[in-house]
Write a protein that holds these residues in place. Structure first.
Motif, PDB file in Angstrom:
ATOM      1  N   SER A   4      93.356  40.178  29.122  1.00 46.79           N
ATOM      2  CA  SER A   4      94.169  40.505  30.117  1.00 46.79           C
ATOM      3  C   SER A   4      93.686  41.188  31.253  1.00 46.79           C
ATOM      4  CB  SER A   4      95.477  41.118  29.787  1.00 46.79           C
ATOM      5  OG  SER A   4      96.185  40.479  28.734  1.00 46.79           O
ATOM      6  N   TYR A   5      92.639  42.241  30.806  1.00 48.08           N
ATOM      7  CA  TYR A   5      92.009  43.141  32.011  1.00 48.08           C
ATOM      8  C   TYR A   5      90.986  42.050  32.489  1.00 48.08           C
ATOM      9  CZ  TYR A   5      90.165  46.852  34.228  1.00 48.08           C
ATOM     10  OH  TYR A   5      89.586  47.741  35.267  1.00 48.08           O
ATOM     11  N   GLU A   6      90.423  41.272  32.022  1.00 49.73           N
ATOM     12  CA  GLU A   6      89.448  40.520  32.460  1.00 49.73           C
ATOM     13  C   GLU A   6      90.030  39.797  33.559  1.00 49.73           C
ATOM     14  OE1 GLU A   6      86.941  38.144  29.945  1.00 49.73           O
ATOM     15  OE2 GLU A   6      86.632  39.788  28.604  1.00 49.73           O
ATOM     16  N   LEU A   7      91.358  38.953  33.324  1.00 51.32           N
ATOM     17  CA  LEU A   7      91.707  38.271  34.405  1.00 51.32           C
ATOM     18  C   LEU A   7      92.313  39.358  35.556  1.00 51.32           C
ATOM     19  CD1 LEU A   7      92.852  35.608  34.913  1.00 51.32           C
ATOM     20  CD2 LEU A   7      94.890  36.017  33.948  1.00 51.32           C
ATOM     21  N   ILE A   8      92.699  40.501  35.323  1.00 52.59           N
ATOM     22  CA  ILE A   8      93.036  41.311  36.400  1.00 52.59           C
ATOM     23  C   ILE A   8      91.830  41.774  37.509  1.00 52.59           C
ATOM     24  CG2 ILE A   8      93.491  43.637  36.831  1.00 52.59           C
ATOM     25  CD1 ILE A   8      95.712  43.441  34.411  1.00 52.59           C
ATOM     26  N   GLU A   9      90.662  41.900  36.733  1.00 56.52           N
ATOM     27  CA  GLU A   9      89.300  42.149  37.315  1.00 56.52           C
ATOM     28  C   GLU A   9      88.875  41.069  38.160  1.00 56.52           C
ATOM     29  OE1 GLU A   9      87.281  44.962  37.304  1.00 56.52           O
ATOM     30  OE2 GLU A   9      89.244  45.747  36.720  1.00 56.52           O
ATOM     31  N   LYS A  10      89.159  39.793  37.690  1.00 59.12           N
ATOM     32  CA  LYS A  10      88.880  38.499  38.479  1.00 59.12           C
ATOM     33  C   LYS A  10      89.733  38.556  39.549  1.00 59.12           C
ATOM     34  CE  LYS A  10      86.980  35.629  34.678  1.00 59.12           C
ATOM     35  NZ  LYS A  10      87.320  34.745  33.566  1.00 59.12           N
ATOM     36  N   TYR A  11      91.140  38.629  39.465  1.00 57.70           N
ATOM     37  CA  TYR A  11      91.853  38.910  40.422  1.00 57.70           C
ATOM     38  C   TYR A  11      91.412  39.612  41.498  1.00 57.70           C
ATOM     39  CZ  TYR A  11      96.195  39.104  43.057  1.00 57.70           C
ATOM     40  OH  TYR A  11      96.997  39.081  44.033  1.00 57.70           O
ATOM     41  N   ARG A  12      91.253  40.945  41.178  1.00 55.47           N
ATOM     42  CA  ARG A  12      90.731  42.061  42.086  1.00 55.47           C
ATOM     43  C   ARG A  12      89.493  41.663  42.939  1.00 55.47           C
ATOM     44  NH1 ARG A  12      90.167  48.172  40.222  1.00 55.47           N
ATOM     45  NH2 ARG A  12      88.549  47.214  38.836  1.00 55.47           N
ATOM     46  N   GLU A  13      88.489  41.081  42.260  1.00 56.88           N
ATOM     47  CA  GLU A  13      87.468  40.312  42.846  1.00 56.88           C
ATOM     48  C   GLU A  13      87.679  39.447  44.083  1.00 56.88           C
ATOM     49  OE1 GLU A  13      84.395  39.427  40.109  1.00 56.88           O
ATOM     50  OE2 GLU A  13      84.374  41.591  39.198  1.00 56.88           O
ATOM     51  N   PHE A  14      88.537  38.798  43.506  1.00 52.25           N
ATOM     52  CA  PHE A  14      89.005  37.370  44.243  1.00 52.25           C
ATOM     53  C   PHE A  14      89.422  37.841  45.588  1.00 52.25           C
ATOM     54  CE2 PHE A  14      92.314  34.240  45.633  1.00 52.25           C
ATOM     55  CZ  PHE A  14      91.373  33.170  45.844  1.00 52.25           C
ATOM     56  N   LYS A  15      90.425  38.847  45.473  1.00 50.90           N
ATOM     57  CA  LYS A  15      91.222  39.552  46.515  1.00 50.90           C
ATOM     58  C   LYS A  15      90.447  40.520  47.458  1.00 50.90           C
ATOM     59  CE  LYS A  15      95.520  37.806  46.493  1.00 50.90           C
ATOM     60  NZ  LYS A  15      96.046  36.934  47.531  1.00 50.90           N
ATOM     61  N   GLY A  16      89.352  40.798  46.853  1.00 48.48           N
ATOM     62  CA  GLY A  16      88.706  41.899  47.532  1.00 48.48           C
ATOM     63  C   GLY A  16      89.080  43.288  47.245  1.00 48.48           C
ATOM     64  N   TYR A  17      89.999  43.619  46.444  1.00 52.60           N
ATOM     65  CA  TYR A  17      90.463  44.848  46.344  1.00 52.60           C
ATOM     66  C   TYR A  17      89.527  45.720  45.653  1.00 52.60           C
ATOM     67  CZ  TYR A  17      95.020  42.766  46.923  1.00 52.60           C
ATOM     68  OH  TYR A  17      96.295  41.987  47.515  1.00 52.60           O
ATOM     69  N   LYS A  18      89.661  47.022  45.972  1.00 52.38           N
ATOM     70  CA  LYS A  18      89.142  48.244  45.420  1.00 52.38           C
ATOM     71  C   LYS A  18      89.733  48.787  44.504  1.00 52.38           C
ATOM     72  CE  LYS A  18      85.545  47.373  48.460  1.00 52.38           C
ATOM     73  NZ  LYS A  18      84.536  46.603  47.953  1.00 52.38           N
TER      74      LYS A  18
END
Length: 117
Positions: A4-18
């Motif tokens: 779950s957290y890995e998916l959130i991290e991938k999403y954050r990187e995909f969106k360029g969020y900090k």
């Protein structure tokens, strides 16, 4: 780290969020919810998993299987989900082999073309 957290991290990187709060705003959840996911006390829901995958343009079906494995409470349940994942992978490989074989038969063997002066 949980799936779950890995998916959130991938999403954050995909969106360029900090920050996590940017992800939380997109998912309409509290920062405490994401903190609990980070610490392994909580998991994404199926709908949240599908949302994140759709936003990133990836297939959500394998992600749902990974999520189910993560949420498994017993070794037997986890083993069952792993078996499902293996069978799906094997079916995909078999399908690709059949597709490749059918394309090769339609095209026929490659022939050498000679140019004569």
């Amino acid at each position: 780290m949980s799936f779950s957290y890995e998916l959130i991290e991938k999403y954050r990187e995909f969106k360029g969020y900090k920050q996590d709060k940017q992800v939380c705003a997109d998912m309409n959840v509290s920062t405490g919810n994401v903190t609990d996911i980070k610490k392994g006390r909580r998991h994404l829901t199926a709908n949240q998993c599908i949302y994140l995958c759709n936003q990133m343009g990836i297939d959500f079906k394998p992600a749902l299987i990974e999520l189910a494995k993560e949420k498994s409470k017993t070794k037997e349940e986890k083993a069952a989900w792993e078996e499902v994942a293996k069978k799906i992978s094997a079916a995909c490989v078999a399908g690709l082999l059949l597709l490749t074989a059918s394309i090769t038969q339609v095209q026929g063997p490659l022939k050498r073309i000679r140019n004569y002066p």
